[in-house]
Design a protein around this motif. Structure first.
Motif, PDB file in Angstrom:
ATOM      1  N   ASN A  35       0.776  -1.230   0.000  1.00 59.45           N
ATOM      2  CA  ASN A  35       0.000   0.000   0.000  1.00 59.45           C
ATOM      3  C   ASN A  35       0.819   1.297   0.000  1.00 59.45           C
ATOM      4  OD1 ASN A  35      -2.722   0.384  -0.280  1.00 59.45           O
ATOM      5  ND2 ASN A  35      -2.984   1.081   1.835  1.00 59.45           N
ATOM      6  N   THR A  36       2.000   1.264  -0.588  1.00 61.19           N
ATOM      7  CA  THR A  36       2.813   2.472  -0.627  1.00 61.19           C
ATOM      8  C   THR A  36       2.696   3.184  -1.983  1.00 61.19           C
ATOM      9  OG1 THR A  36       4.711   1.135  -1.288  1.00 61.19           O
ATOM     10  CG2 THR A  36       4.522   1.678   1.056  1.00 61.19           C
ATOM     11  N   GLY A  37       1.911   2.584  -2.894  1.00 60.23           N
ATOM     12  CA  GLY A  37       1.699   3.216  -4.193  1.00 60.23           C
ATOM     13  C   GLY A  37       2.565   2.654  -5.313  1.00 60.23           C
ATOM     14  N   LYS A  38       3.065   1.427  -5.137  1.00 59.42           N
ATOM     15  CA  LYS A  38       3.896   0.819  -6.185  1.00 59.42           C
ATOM     16  C   LYS A  38       3.148   0.668  -7.498  1.00 59.42           C
ATOM     17  CE  LYS A  38       4.551  -2.739  -3.631  1.00 59.42           C
ATOM     18  NZ  LYS A  38       3.869  -2.118  -2.483  1.00 59.42           N
ATOM     19  N   SER A  39       1.927   0.122  -7.402  1.00 59.05           N
ATOM     20  CA  SER A  39       1.169  -0.108  -8.637  1.00 59.05           C
ATOM     21  C   SER A  39       0.762   1.209  -9.279  1.00 59.05           C
ATOM     22  CB  SER A  39      -0.058  -0.977  -8.365  1.00 59.05           C
ATOM     23  OG  SER A  39       0.361  -2.235  -7.873  1.00 59.05           O
ATOM     24  N   THR A  40       0.451   2.197  -8.459  1.00 63.83           N
ATOM     25  CA  THR A  40       0.114   3.520  -8.986  1.00 63.83           C
ATOM     26  C   THR A  40       1.322   4.106  -9.721  1.00 63.83           C
ATOM     27  OG1 THR A  40      -1.331   3.824  -7.084  1.00 63.83           O
ATOM     28  CG2 THR A  40      -0.801   5.791  -8.367  1.00 63.83           C
ATOM     29  N   ASP A 141       2.386  14.090  -1.074  1.00 69.09           N
ATOM     30  CA  ASP A 141       1.240  15.009  -0.939  1.00 69.09           C
ATOM     31  C   ASP A 141       0.481  14.742   0.373  1.00 69.09           C
ATOM     32  OD1 ASP A 141       0.661  12.521  -2.117  1.00 69.09           O
ATOM     33  OD2 ASP A 141      -1.231  13.232  -2.958  1.00 69.09           O
ATOM     34  N   ALA A 167       4.649  12.035  -5.737  1.00 69.43           N
ATOM     35  CA  ALA A 167       3.222  11.781  -5.510  1.00 69.43           C
ATOM     36  C   ALA A 167       2.765  11.082  -6.779  1.00 69.43           C
ATOM     37  CB  ALA A 167       2.462  13.074  -5.273  1.00 69.43           C
ATOM     38  N   ALA A 168       2.811   9.744  -6.750  1.00 71.39           N
ATOM     39  CA  ALA A 168       2.581   8.968  -7.976  1.00 71.39           C
ATOM     40  C   ALA A 168       1.220   9.255  -8.583  1.00 71.39           C
ATOM     41  CB  ALA A 168       2.730   7.471  -7.686  1.00 71.39           C
TER      42      ALA A 168
END
Ligand SMILES: Nc1nc2c(ncn2[C@@H]2O[C@H](COP(=O)(O)OP(=O)(O)OP(=O)(O)O)[C@@H](O)[C@H]2O)c(=O)[nH]1
Ligand SMILES: [Mg+2]
Lengths: 259, 78
Positions: A35-40, A141, A167-168
């Motif tokens: 949930n750290t935004g890897k896929s984003t 962000d 901020a991906a």
């Protein structure tokens, strides 16, 4: 042994991992806590150039894609989110095996700017396996919204590796991240991770073991890290080395240590 | 000042500080990797309907642990 087995060992390992690449495109891995935004980040960097695939012999899905930066194409691998690389779960095993045996040209560890501390454990673990590490402090962000300031320069100095804030979701920081990825891949920037030093007793044991490990596996895998894992009694790593490295000598060394 | 209890015994909504792990090997490693080092503040968030596993708030993440594993974490309730 030596150069040939090393270089062929590496390409066969990548074949085992099923990476489709053309013209020796550099391979970049995305690691990080859940949930750290890897896929984003993965989606933002690759656009629609992606597909999901299966790891050989595993049901863990992973995504592979590519992006082009300054006219060069890079393959990007989205690894499962994990808190650790010590292979207590299938996800951790997948992430560890990839970083360890597929030897990406750079590993980007995506961390959550709002809870940095908990994320740095994984960063330190990745740095023990490979020096080609870039830390991507994502969700910057969110951090700003919570009035948290992240001093990327200071963090970078402390860790010895490049640190980029992003901020991906909005794309902030991504051009800079790609610049740094390419700098690391093409050797314009050499991360020098500051590794954890253990107690005297442990460091002595590592110092005794490391040369034996190196003699057995060459530069195919980081000898200090393997020595550490053997001292920790990690039999799963030995199984993985049997599977991914053609070198059988390491198994003998490992059995000696674990005995 | 010696009111150490195991993490699995705390009620929902309570907070505690980790004092010690009584696990070894892989379980110990796993707990450490989740951030449960001595001094860490933990929140008991909720329990599954059957009371096990239990969800904890640990260093900014919600993490479910089986009660048996949680009981290997000794804490001082806050
Ligand atoms: N505000 C903000 N939200 C983000 C950012 N990056 C990702 N998110 C959100 O964070 C959530 C998790 O993002 P994912 O990309 O799925 O995270 P992940 O690391 O792939 O998660 P796992 O695969 O489960 O480990 C999603 O709701 C995203 O929209 C960011 O930079 N800023
Ligand atoms: Mg993901």
């Amino acid at each position: 042994m030596g150069l040939t087995s090393q270089s062929t060992g590496r390409s066969t390992t990548r074949e085992i991992f099923n990476i489709k690449r053309n013209n020796n495109e550099p391979v970049i891995a995305l690691a990080g806590n859940p949930n750290t935004g890897k896929s984003t980040l993965f989606n933002a960097l690759t656009g629609l150039r992606q597909h999901t695939g299966n790891w050989p012999g595993k049901t863990v899905l992973r995504a592979e894609g590519s992006f082009i930066h300054n006219g060069r194409r890079y393959t990007l691998i989205d690894l499962p989110g994990t808190y650790s690389l010590l292979a207590n779960s299938a996800d951790e095993e997948v992430a560890r095996d990839f970083i360890c045996f597929a030897k990406p040209d750079a590993t980007v560890v995506v961390v959550d700017a709002t809870c940095l501390e908990r994320n740095l454990n994984l960063v330190l673990q990745v740095m023990e396996i490979t020096s080609k590490v870039i830390v991507c402090v994502n969700l910057i962000d969110e951090a700003r919204r919570k009035k948290l300031r992240v001093d990327a320069d200071k963090l970078s100095k402390k860790l010895g590796v490049p640190v980029i804030t992003t901020a991906a979701r909005s794309g902030e920081g991504l051009p800079r991240l790609m610049d740094v990825i390419s700098d690391v891949v093409w050797g314009r920037l050499t991360p020098k991770p500051k590794l954890v030093r253990y107690t005297g007793e442990v460091e002595e044991a590592i110092a005794r073991l490391e040369p034996k490990v190196r003699a057995a596996v060459g530069d195919g895998i980081n000898a200090r890290w393997v020595a550490l894992r053997l001292l920790d009694g990690d039999t799963k790593l030995v199984q993985a080395m049997e599977k991914f490295l053609s070198e059988k000598e390491i198994v003998r060394v490992a059995q000696e240590v674990l005995a | 000042m010696n009111n150490t209890v195991s993490l699995g015994c705390l009620t929902n909504g309570s907070f505690a500080l980790v004092t010690e792990l009584v696990a070894e090997g892989l379980t110990r490693r796993r707990l450490l990797d989740l951030g449960l080092v001595p001094g860490t503040k933990v929140e008991v968030i909720r329990r599954s309907p059957v009371g096990d596993p239990i969800a904890f708030g640990i260093r900014g993440a919600v993490i479910a642990l089986r009660k048996e594993v949680a009981n290997k974490v000794l804490v001082n309730p806050l």
